[in-house]
Write an enzyme that holds these catalytic residues in place. Structure first.
Site, short mmCIF file in Angstrom:
data_model
loop_
_atom_site.label_atom_id
_atom_site.label_comp_id
_atom_site.label_asym_id
_atom_site.label_seq_id
_atom_site.Cartn_x
_atom_site.Cartn_y
_atom_site.Cartn_z
N GLU A 66 -51.33 82.25 33.21
CA GLU A 66 -52.69 82.22 32.72
C GLU A 66 -52.84 80.88 31.98
OE1 GLU A 66 -53.74 85.55 30.25
OE2 GLU A 66 -55.74 84.74 29.91
N ARG A 301 -37.20 89.82 30.46
CA ARG A 301 -37.68 88.56 29.89
C ARG A 301 -36.52 87.74 29.34
NH1 ARG A 301 -43.30 88.90 28.61
NH2 ARG A 301 -43.25 87.12 27.24
N LYS A 311 -47.02 83.05 22.97
CA LYS A 311 -48.00 81.96 22.95
C LYS A 311 -48.82 81.98 21.67
CE LYS A 311 -48.94 81.72 27.86
NZ LYS A 311 -49.83 82.33 28.85
P1 ATP Z 1 -46.72 85.09 26.47
O1 ATP Z 1 -46.38 86.53 26.31
O2 ATP Z 1 -45.72 84.15 25.89
O3 ATP Z 1 -48.09 84.75 26.07
P2 ATP Z 1 -47.49 85.54 29.14
O4 ATP Z 1 -46.69 86.52 29.87
O5 ATP Z 1 -48.75 86.05 28.58
O6 ATP Z 1 -46.62 84.82 28.02
P3 ATP Z 1 -48.40 84.22 31.50
O7 ATP Z 1 -49.07 82.91 31.64
O8 ATP Z 1 -49.16 85.43 31.84
O9 ATP Z 1 -47.84 84.28 30.01
O10 ATP Z 1 -47.02 84.22 32.27
C1 ATP Z 1 -46.84 83.73 33.58
C2 ATP Z 1 -45.62 84.37 34.15
O11 ATP Z 1 -44.46 84.08 33.37
C3 ATP Z 1 -45.74 85.88 34.20
O12 ATP Z 1 -45.32 86.33 35.47
C4 ATP Z 1 -44.82 86.35 33.11
O13 ATP Z 1 -44.29 87.60 33.40
C5 ATP Z 1 -43.76 85.25 33.08
N1 ATP Z 1 -43.14 85.18 31.75
C6 ATP Z 1 -43.77 84.99 30.58
N2 ATP Z 1 -42.90 85.01 29.55
C7 ATP Z 1 -41.67 85.21 30.10
C8 ATP Z 1 -40.34 85.36 29.56
N3 ATP Z 1 -40.11 85.27 28.25
N4 ATP Z 1 -39.31 85.56 30.42
C9 ATP Z 1 -39.55 85.61 31.75
N5 ATP Z 1 -40.76 85.50 32.32
C10 ATP Z 1 -41.82 85.32 31.51
MG MG Z 2 -49.48 87.38 30.43
#
Ligand code: ATP
Ligand code: MG
Length: 599
Positions: A66, A301, A311
């Site tokens: 995102e 994760r 984030k």
């Molecule tokens: P955050 O929780 O830090 O805001 P997010 O999951 O909301 O991160 P996205 O932009 O939606 O951020 O993530 C893009 C991809 O990266 C998704 O498929 C998510 O599952 C993966 N991802 C995010 N954080 C991690 C992590 N700590 N380990 C592995 N994959 C991750």
């Molecule tokens: Mg997300």
């Protein structure tokens, strides 16, 4: 076909549960009874793909960020996993911006994400075709899918207030209560939904919900929200829409339109999988989406100790000025890690080393640092740098060489095992900078460097004998005094006749390059600063950044930003991406030569 240039020679990948699944699926492809997977070359609905050829890609994965912030080390895991699986199994990985939420998304983040995926060594272009997609381009289809569900009696417009909806959802011990709007006819729902789209209702006045089961033990199946009213300008579609799809509705559809085969996501989405399958199953039954449908698989994760990766918390650190920006070298953002000096290969190897499991992993910085050393050991040029300088005066210089301004030339390989990197040259004069810790007026037991009466070698130069020191009025040592032992210059015959137990690094005063060197420590004092009840900000390490004025050997003058070095005895350093200039060099310490975290 490799999807990366930088990663093509990596060792055979270790086995994990996702590989087992993919290999099973590949073995079944083309078997009797298995649906054929057509791909029209661009994302689209069932009719679009049916008209296309069989998909040449064996699998399709995607990285779906995102664009609402900068990528961090956790995202690197997802990136390397998705692109890596596609590379290893003859597939294609899409970079898809999951930009269905109008409020928080910005072009700045889109650009930064593209740059970081490329920097890590991955490419969404393959055989001249780009696989970069935007979920907001699918809004028309999503709307059509919503109308289809309404007509099939599988979705309804709910006009309860948000509080009522929350109360009626129930909880783990209590089933939910049906909305009074749940039994409206499809025609009524369709009319209402079109009013929503046409802007006839206020933001938040009503939502579109799936009609599944308010008593389901899985709360995600208690009539989840599909569409909401939100008057906000979208970075791609502008003001065209005032209704926007919910993530849980949009994401499976994005996967299906792009013909993703294996939709890899993190564990917290496990409870969403039944809805993922429910939604795609109904849309395929209705002829909107093509079989075979994508499947979701969850992995753990990746978290890093002594930092935060959410984030929201990263943004707080930046906005409140606790760090210098998104690319602060102490942050686990990829821009920050790059600026700190971590290489793409070190990050990829670290992800590989942690494997893919069904549980969330906490990674120590020491693992990452080990991967960095493994990458740079064989290729970073060596150089001498004095980080905590004190002057050493060679008091018999004029007597020995006839003049105080005489200089001796020394040379050393840029890398002891890589002769192709060439030789570096530097001069020895009558005054040199040495590390303050290389002199002790009263040596402790086992100390072999400079103390009155002891001999040591100036590395690549002469053996010297310490004769004392000079101090200021406060007793602080201002200079160390020594004499040169004649005929001991490194590389000359008989140089080893005088035995010493140590060699110290140095830089001549007359040609030293003055530089700012930034030394970093952990950003937080707690391994998991955001896991307890306390405010994570209370664990900020006040000493996580130290700036020193150092003296560097002349080969470091004018090197390009982002060049990596091993400073002899100190560890790995990089010329800062933003602040380094030939006239004013700035280096960041990445990590020491040995694991320093456990001390
Ligand atoms: P955050 O929780 O830090 O805001 P997010 O999951 O909301 O991160 P996205 O932009 O939606 O951020 O993530 C893009 C991809 O990266 C998704 O498929 C998510 O599952 C993966 N991802 C995010 N954080 C991690 C992590 N700590 N380990 C592995 N994959 C991750
Ligand atoms: Mg997300």
């Amino acid at each position: 076909m490799p999807q990366t240039t930088a990663d093509a020679n990596k060792p055979a990948p270790s086995n994990n549960f996702l590989r087992t699944i993919i290999e099973r699926d590949l073995a079944q492809q083309g078997q009797p009874g298995q649906p054929e997977r057509h791909f029209a070359g661009t994302p689209g609905d069932a009719a679009h793909h049916a008209a296309g050829p069989l998909d040449a890609a064996k699998i399709r994965t995607r990285f779906p960020p995102e664009p609402n912030g900068y990528l961090h080390i956790g995202h690197a895991k997802s990136i390397c996993l998705n692109f890596g699986m596609a590379r290893d199994y003859g597939g294609i990985c899409h970079l898809r911006f999951d930009d269905t939420n109008p409020e928080k998304e910005e072009q700045e983040y889109v650009d930064a994400i593209r740059e970081m995926v490329s920097w890590l060594g991955w490419d969404w272009n393959q055989s001249g075709t780009s696989h970069l997609f935007y979920a907001s381009n699918y809004f028309d289809f999503m709307y059509r899918a919503a109308e289809h569900l309404i007509e099939a009696g599988l979705a309804y417009v709910d006009e309860q207030t948000p509080d009522e909806m929350r109360a009626n959802r129930g909880d783990f011990s209590r089933p939910g209560v049906n909305s009074p709007f749940r039994e409206r006819t499809p025609a009524e729902n369709l009319a209402r939904f079109r009013e929503m789209k046409d802007g006839q209702h206020a933001d938040g006045a009503m939502i579109l919900r799936a009609k599944i089961d308010m008593a389901s033990p899985n709360i995600n199946l208690r009539d989840p929200a599909l569409y909401r009213i939100r008057r906000a300008t979208h970075h791609n579609t502008g003001d065209q829409w005032c209704i926007y799809p919910m993530y849980t509705f949009a994401h499976p559809i994005e996967d299906a339109l792009e013909r993703i085969t294996h939709s890899l996501c993190t564990l917290e989405f496990e409870d969403q999988r039944p809805f993922y399958d429910w939604l795609l199953g109904h849309l395929a039954n209705g002829g909107l989406l093509a079989h075979p449908l994508p499947h979701q698989y969850e992995f753990g994760r990746l978290n890093l100790t002594y930092v935060v990766t959410s984030k929201r918390k990263l943004r707080q650190l930046v906005d409140e000025g606790h760090v210098s920006g998104w690319d602060d070298p102490r942050l686990p953002t990829l821009v920050g890690m790059r600026r700190r000096g971590y290489t793409p290969a070190s990050i990829r190897n670290m992800v590989e080393a942690t494997g893919v499991t069904k549980s969330n992993a906490w990674l120590e910085y020491s693992v990452l640092d080990g991967c960095l050393r493994a990458d740079l050991e064989g290729k970073a040029a060596r150089a001498c740098a004095v980080l905590d300088p004190v002057k050493l005066k060679l008091t018999n210089w004029a007597e020995l060489f006839g003049s105080l301004s005489h200089v001796e030339t020394s040379s050393a390989p840029a890398h002891p095992q890589v002769p192709e990197l060439g030789q570096r040259e530097f001069q020895l004069g009558h005054e040199v900078w040495i590390e303050r810790e290389d002199f002790m007026e009263e040596p402790v037991k086992g100390y072999h460097r400079l103390y009155p009466g002891n001999k040591t070698r100036l590395k690549y130069g002469y053996v010297i004998e310490c004769t004392g020191c000079e101090k200021d009025a406060d007793g602080k040592i201002t200079a160390v005094l020594a004499t040169v032992v004649p005929d001991t210059k490194s590389g000359t015959p008989g140089a080893d006749a005088v035995k010493v137990k140590s060699a110290i690094t140095w830089v001549s005063v007359h040609e030293a390059v003055e530089a700012e060197v930034r030394l970093y420590d952990r950003l937080f004092t707690e391994a998991q600063p955001d896991s307890g009840d306390a405010d994570f900000l209370s664990f900020i390490n006040p000493n996580s950044r130290k700036v020193v004025t150092a003296y560097l050997e002349p080969s470091l003058a004018g090197v390009a930003a982002e060049t990596h070095f091993q400073f002899e005895r100190h560890g790995y350093f990089v010329a800062d991406r933003h602040d380094h200039q030939a006239e004013k060099p700035v280096f960041n310490k990445i990590t020491g030569l040995k694991d320093g975290w456990t001390k």
